[in-house]
Design a protein around this motif. Structure first.
Motif, mmCIF file in Angstrom:
data_model
loop_
_atom_site.group_PDB
_atom_site.id
_atom_site.type_symbol
_atom_site.label_atom_id
_atom_site.label_comp_id
_atom_site.label_asym_id
_atom_site.label_seq_id
_atom_site.Cartn_x
_atom_site.Cartn_y
_atom_site.Cartn_z
ATOM 1 N N GLU A 75 0.822 -1.213 0.000
ATOM 2 C CA GLU A 75 0.000 0.000 0.000
ATOM 3 C C GLU A 75 0.850 1.255 0.000
ATOM 4 O O GLU A 75 0.562 2.203 -0.710
ATOM 5 N N ARG A 113 7.847 -16.970 9.524
ATOM 6 C CA ARG A 113 6.602 -16.332 9.065
ATOM 7 C C ARG A 113 6.103 -15.260 10.038
ATOM 8 O O ARG A 113 5.688 -14.190 9.607
ATOM 9 N N SER A 114 6.157 -15.519 11.324
ATOM 10 C CA SER A 114 5.667 -14.498 12.264
ATOM 11 C C SER A 114 6.610 -13.285 12.299
ATOM 12 O O SER A 114 6.148 -12.153 12.462
ATOM 13 N N HIS A 117 5.700 -11.365 9.159
ATOM 14 C CA HIS A 117 4.376 -10.768 9.354
ATOM 15 C C HIS A 117 4.469 -9.548 10.263
ATOM 16 O O HIS A 117 3.807 -8.526 10.012
ATOM 17 N N GLY A 121 3.173 -6.527 8.182
ATOM 18 C CA GLY A 121 1.758 -6.397 8.517
ATOM 19 C C GLY A 121 0.891 -7.256 7.619
ATOM 20 O O GLY A 121 1.208 -8.395 7.331
ATOM 21 N N GLU A 122 -0.187 -6.665 7.127
ATOM 22 C CA GLU A 122 -1.165 -7.398 6.331
ATOM 23 C C GLU A 122 -0.813 -7.490 4.844
ATOM 24 O O GLU A 122 -1.585 -8.008 4.061
ATOM 25 N N GLU A 123 0.339 -6.965 4.466
ATOM 26 C CA GLU A 123 0.750 -7.016 3.059
ATOM 27 C C GLU A 123 0.942 -8.465 2.617
ATOM 28 O O GLU A 123 1.300 -9.332 3.412
ATOM 29 N N SER A 124 0.755 -8.721 1.341
ATOM 30 C CA SER A 124 0.972 -10.044 0.767
ATOM 31 C C SER A 124 2.466 -10.244 0.540
ATOM 32 O O SER A 124 3.130 -9.366 -0.011
#
Length: 189
Positions: A75, A113-114, A117, A121-124
């Motif tokens: 974003e 992965r965490s 993340h 954040g919520e990005e792919s």
């Protein structure tokens, strides 16, 4: 600032070993140690040399698992880049002209992965585990810059790129891109 062959040779020698004595560099480029020092100072003051770093072999340090992460279509590319640049474990951040952000880093093997993340954040994102990383700084081609396909000015980070019929074209500004696209469309008809 214009660079000559000697500047490029000095940069290459420093890229290979930033701790190499200026007198040794001077022997290679046929200058005195103080003359090399003056050139290095000029290169630093002009911003060509950003700093001197240490290259660590993270595998020897057993500093976690290496990862390459690709974040497609974030974003806010700039905000993500800023966040990653200061994050623990992130070693390099690369932003392409299409807005894709890639970064390398190291983290605990059981928590990849965490960790990612928490950073993006919520990005792919996609994660690839790295077997090895080789980083060899090079000044080859350092005398060249990408030229605008429309006006031949230098394209910097503010520039734009488009892909037409399998070819990528780079532009210094949106006006040049628009003129090029208009002419391209007209000639394609």
């Amino acid at each position: 600032m214009p660079l000559d062959e000697t500047d490029f040779e000095i940069l290459s020698l420093l890229a290979a070993d930033a701790r190499r004595p200026y007198s040794d560099i001077g022997d290679v480029v046929d200058l005195s140690g103080p003359a090399v020092s003056q050139r290095v100072t000029r290169l630093q003051e002009s911003g060509v040399i950003d700093g001197f770093t240490v290259s660590l072999n993270r595998d020897r340090l057993r500093a976690g698992v290496g990862v390459l992460v690709t974040v497609t279509d974030p974003e806010d590319v700039d905000a993500l880049g800023d966040r990653l640049a200061g994050a623990d474990g992130v070693e390099g951040v690369f932003t392409s002209v299409d807005g894709t952000v890639r970064f390398t880093g190291r983290t605990a093997a059981d928590d990849v992965r965490s960790w990612v993340h928490a950073l993006v954040g919520e990005e792919s994102f996609d994660v690839e585990l790295l077997d090895s990383v080789t980083w060899e700084p090079s000044v080859a081609g350092g005398g060249f810059a990408v030229a605008c396909a429309e006006c031949a000015n230098t394209v910097d980070s503010e520039g734009e790129s488009i892909r037409l019929d399998g070819e990528t074209y780079h532009f210094c500004c949106s006006s040049c891109r628009a003129r090029f696209e208009e002419r391209y469309d007209r000639l394609s008809e």
